[in-house]
Write a protein that holds these residues in place. Structure first.
Motif, PDB file in Angstrom:
ATOM      1  N   SER A  62     -77.411  24.624 -13.429  1.00 48.16           N
ATOM      2  CA  SER A  62     -78.632  25.376 -14.086  1.00 48.16           C
ATOM      3  C   SER A  62     -78.031  25.677 -15.617  1.00 48.16           C
ATOM      4  CB  SER A  62     -78.464  26.668 -13.372  1.00 48.16           C
ATOM      5  OG  SER A  62     -77.612  27.478 -13.468  1.00 48.16           O
ATOM      6  N   LYS A  63     -78.811  26.254 -16.306  1.00 50.15           N
ATOM      7  CA  LYS A  63     -78.746  26.532 -17.666  1.00 50.15           C
ATOM      8  C   LYS A  63     -77.792  27.607 -17.700  1.00 50.15           C
ATOM      9  CE  LYS A  63     -81.335  29.094 -20.564  1.00 50.15           C
ATOM     10  NZ  LYS A  63     -82.548  29.673 -21.328  1.00 50.15           N
ATOM     11  N   ALA A  64     -77.696  28.389 -16.725  1.00 44.13           N
ATOM     12  CA  ALA A  64     -76.862  29.503 -16.524  1.00 44.13           C
ATOM     13  C   ALA A  64     -75.528  29.153 -16.398  1.00 44.13           C
ATOM     14  CB  ALA A  64     -77.322  30.603 -15.537  1.00 44.13           C
ATOM     15  N   ALA A  65     -75.350  28.110 -15.389  1.00 40.30           N
ATOM     16  CA  ALA A  65     -74.097  27.758 -15.134  1.00 40.30           C
ATOM     17  C   ALA A  65     -73.208  27.043 -16.387  1.00 40.30           C
ATOM     18  CB  ALA A  65     -74.208  26.769 -13.894  1.00 40.30           C
ATOM     19  N   LEU A  66     -73.963  26.362 -17.182  1.00 36.13           N
ATOM     20  CA  LEU A  66     -73.581  25.855 -18.444  1.00 36.13           C
ATOM     21  C   LEU A  66     -73.052  26.984 -19.413  1.00 36.13           C
ATOM     22  CD1 LEU A  66     -72.774  23.571 -20.363  1.00 36.13           C
ATOM     23  CD2 LEU A  66     -75.108  23.176 -20.946  1.00 36.13           C
ATOM     24  N   LEU A  67     -74.032  28.085 -19.693  1.00 40.68           N
ATOM     25  CA  LEU A  67     -73.933  29.056 -20.456  1.00 40.68           C
ATOM     26  C   LEU A  67     -72.779  29.882 -20.010  1.00 40.68           C
ATOM     27  CD1 LEU A  67     -77.254  30.833 -21.027  1.00 40.68           C
ATOM     28  CD2 LEU A  67     -75.754  30.225 -22.929  1.00 40.68           C
ATOM     29  N   LEU A  68     -72.432  30.121 -18.736  1.00 38.11           N
ATOM     30  CA  LEU A  68     -71.232  30.712 -18.282  1.00 38.11           C
ATOM     31  C   LEU A  68     -69.855  29.985 -18.757  1.00 38.11           C
ATOM     32  CD1 LEU A  68     -72.457  32.297 -14.761  1.00 38.11           C
ATOM     33  CD2 LEU A  68     -71.399  33.572 -16.972  1.00 38.11           C
ATOM     34  N   ASP A  69     -70.049  28.609 -18.565  1.00 37.93           N
ATOM     35  CA  ASP A  69     -68.826  27.911 -19.139  1.00 37.93           C
ATOM     36  C   ASP A  69     -68.430  28.053 -20.425  1.00 37.93           C
ATOM     37  OD1 ASP A  69     -67.494  26.800 -16.840  1.00 37.93           O
ATOM     38  OD2 ASP A  69     -68.327  24.903 -17.313  1.00 37.93           O
ATOM     39  N   VAL A  70     -69.393  27.773 -21.317  1.00 38.37           N
ATOM     40  CA  VAL A  70     -69.410  28.092 -22.809  1.00 38.37           C
ATOM     41  C   VAL A  70     -68.925  29.681 -23.015  1.00 38.37           C
ATOM     42  CG1 VAL A  70     -70.479  28.387 -25.064  1.00 38.37           C
ATOM     43  CG2 VAL A  70     -71.062  26.645 -23.334  1.00 38.37           C
ATOM     44  N   TYR A  71     -69.464  30.605 -22.316  1.00 38.62           N
ATOM     45  CA  TYR A  71     -68.942  32.020 -22.274  1.00 38.62           C
ATOM     46  C   TYR A  71     -67.562  32.235 -22.009  1.00 38.62           C
ATOM     47  CZ  TYR A  71     -68.536  36.791 -20.608  1.00 38.62           C
ATOM     48  OH  TYR A  71     -67.745  37.973 -20.207  1.00 38.62           O
ATOM     49  N   HIS A  72     -66.971  31.496 -20.836  1.00 37.50           N
ATOM     50  CA  HIS A  72     -65.927  31.767 -20.368  1.00 37.50           C
ATOM     51  C   HIS A  72     -64.681  30.982 -21.407  1.00 37.50           C
ATOM     52  CE1 HIS A  72     -62.901  32.475 -17.497  1.00 37.50           C
ATOM     53  NE2 HIS A  72     -62.396  31.026 -17.533  1.00 37.50           N
ATOM     54  N   ARG A  73     -65.008  30.000 -22.125  1.00 36.88           N
ATOM     55  CA  ARG A  73     -64.311  29.402 -23.193  1.00 36.88           C
ATOM     56  C   ARG A  73     -64.232  30.303 -24.288  1.00 36.88           C
ATOM     57  NH1 ARG A  73     -64.266  23.207 -23.434  1.00 36.88           N
ATOM     58  NH2 ARG A  73     -64.773  23.369 -25.617  1.00 36.88           N
ATOM     59  N   GLN A  74     -65.140  30.997 -24.601  1.00 36.76           N
ATOM     60  CA  GLN A  74     -65.224  31.886 -25.742  1.00 36.76           C
ATOM     61  C   GLN A  74     -64.293  33.156 -25.512  1.00 36.76           C
ATOM     62  OE1 GLN A  74     -69.012  33.276 -26.635  1.00 36.76           O
ATOM     63  NE2 GLN A  74     -69.553  31.266 -27.798  1.00 36.76           N
ATOM     64  N   LYS A  75     -63.763  33.317 -24.153  1.00 37.46           N
ATOM     65  CA  LYS A  75     -63.080  34.431 -23.634  1.00 37.46           C
ATOM     66  C   LYS A  75     -61.540  34.035 -23.916  1.00 37.46           C
ATOM     67  CE  LYS A  75     -63.950  37.214 -20.294  1.00 37.46           C
ATOM     68  NZ  LYS A  75     -64.071  37.379 -18.702  1.00 37.46           N
ATOM     69  N   ASP A  76     -61.263  32.881 -24.447  1.00 32.98           N
ATOM     70  CA  ASP A  76     -60.002  32.519 -24.633  1.00 32.98           C
ATOM     71  C   ASP A  76     -59.101  33.497 -25.174  1.00 32.98           C
ATOM     72  OD1 ASP A  76     -59.684  30.460 -23.122  1.00 32.98           O
ATOM     73  OD2 ASP A  76     -59.436  28.764 -24.533  1.00 32.98           O
ATOM     74  N   GLY A  77     -59.483  34.110 -26.189  1.00 31.70           N
ATOM     75  CA  GLY A  77     -58.855  35.132 -27.096  1.00 31.70           C
ATOM     76  C   GLY A  77     -58.453  36.411 -26.031  1.00 31.70           C
ATOM     77  N   VAL A  78     -59.289  36.627 -25.061  1.00 35.40           N
ATOM     78  CA  VAL A  78     -58.928  37.993 -24.137  1.00 35.40           C
ATOM     79  C   VAL A  78     -57.787  37.539 -23.170  1.00 35.40           C
ATOM     80  CG1 VAL A  78     -59.924  39.329 -22.403  1.00 35.40           C
ATOM     81  CG2 VAL A  78     -61.684  38.279 -24.218  1.00 35.40           C
ATOM     82  N   PRO A  79     -56.759  38.507 -23.382  1.00 36.39           N
ATOM     83  CA  PRO A  79     -55.393  38.312 -22.871  1.00 36.39           C
ATOM     84  C   PRO A  79     -55.414  38.406 -21.310  1.00 36.39           C
ATOM     85  CG  PRO A  79     -55.498  40.498 -23.733  1.00 36.39           C
ATOM     86  CD  PRO A  79     -56.758  39.603 -24.266  1.00 36.39           C
ATOM     87  N   HIS A  80     -54.628  37.568 -20.560  1.00 36.64           N
ATOM     88  CA  HIS A  80     -54.483  38.008 -18.933  1.00 36.64           C
ATOM     89  C   HIS A  80     -53.220  38.675 -19.065  1.00 36.64           C
ATOM     90  CE1 HIS A  80     -57.782  35.138 -17.724  1.00 36.64           C
ATOM     91  NE2 HIS A  80     -57.465  34.446 -18.734  1.00 36.64           N
ATOM     92  N   PRO A  81     -53.298  40.026 -19.086  1.00 35.77           N
ATOM     93  CA  PRO A  81     -52.002  40.539 -19.256  1.00 35.77           C
ATOM     94  C   PRO A  81     -51.257  40.384 -18.048  1.00 35.77           C
ATOM     95  CG  PRO A  81     -53.709  42.024 -18.633  1.00 35.77           C
ATOM     96  CD  PRO A  81     -54.463  40.939 -19.170  1.00 35.77           C
TER      97      PRO A  81
END
Lengths: 201, 201
Positions: A62-81
């Motif tokens: 779905s379009k949402a599934a692709l959007l979520l992948d793009v969104y997730h890549r943008q979150k790369d800067g958010v640390p996994h503490p």
């Protein structure tokens, strides 16, 4: 970059070609950057990535599934503490997520949540994403259990959902401004409990 | 019935006529029952209630504000637990809210949340509603503080938001099926804390 994407779960199992996958994700990201959500469609991504629409739909249902992948890549800067201290990890996780959303990263995510309320494909993509995120972030509590600082009789994925849900409701009501002190208080409520000293069972 | 509506905050202060207000709310409720959300508009409500659209807009600044009032009236069956025990009150609150949503009551609310992501009027109505609900439900924790069973250094409205947010994220991802045991575990996580015994500060 380089962080594993989350779509393998939602794909229908067909083998991906990494170069094509990367081209599609980059095209999707570029469209979002330039034209925003209004400009975003599978058709536009296919055209820009010089890929077939069936290829995209084979990998992202779905379009949402692709959007979520793009969104997730943008979150790369958010640390996994992973500081060795559950309390500090939780504060960094919650403050980091709300900060990322506040600084503009939340726009895609709130639009997907909105779409999921009337679109079954978006709902399915969102469910799948949420479960994978809770599993990932639940590691904070699982590490604490392994170290003996967190109760073994709590479900890490359920408890971590308390924190991510709090961030959701703040995102969805445009109340992402929180002080470090408020974040610490929320974390303390769950780590230490809100019961008065004498009441701990 | 009879429970105070929440709109006075969002109204622009003009004096309401109780009979007209009741007629408008009943018309709105009837339209929702018969035609669902698709049939719901200020125009349709005005026609059915034999009221002027300006009258409705004077009392409810947006369609979402009116919808939230109707939604809140439907929640009359959801108990406001006051058992004398914070733990039990929280379990009943969370289980009651998720059960009400699961049994169909959540449809209006999720649609308002969705609308609030692209409509400023809906967002404002939702913010106002959420703040009033946290204040109301925060009473559970304030009563505990008065009885000395809840820490005085926690903000009741902030902590109660952890629970309502959890319900939100379950509503928005269609995962409202929870067992009593899961609800009790969530409540225990916050009341008792997730830290192992030795870690309590």
């Amino acid at each position: 970059m380089g962080k594993p994407t989350t779509t393998r779960r939602t794909s229908i199992g067909s083998q991906r070609n990494p170069a094509s996958e990367e081209a599609i994700l980059q095209a999707a990201q570029a469209i979002l950057l330039e034209g925003g959500l209004q400009a975003f469609s599978i058709e536009a991504v296919a055209k820009r990535a010089k890929a077939g629409k069936p290829t995209i739909y084979r990998w992202w249902p779905s379009k949402a599934a692709l959007l979520l992948d793009v969104y997730h890549r943008q979150k790369d800067g958010v640390p996994h503490p992973d500081t060795g201290d559950v309390r500090e990890d939780l504060v960094q996780f919650l403050a980091g997520l709300m900060g990322f959303w506040r600084d503009g990263g939340g726009a895609i995510f709130r639009s997907i949540i909105a779409e999921a309320q009337s679109d079954a494909g978006a709902l399915e993509a969102l469910q799948s994403y949420v479960l994978s995120r809770c599993l990932q972030t639940g590691e904070i509590l699982r590490r604490g259990q392994a170290r003996g600082t967190v109760r073994n009789d709590i479900d890490p994925d359920l408890v971590i959902e308390l924190f991510s849900s709090f961030a959701w409701s703040r995102l969805l009501t445009s109340r992402l401004e929180v002080t470090r002190q408020q974040v610490e208080q929320i974390v303390s409520a769950v780590v230490d409990g809100v019961a008065a000293e004498s009441q701990h069972q």
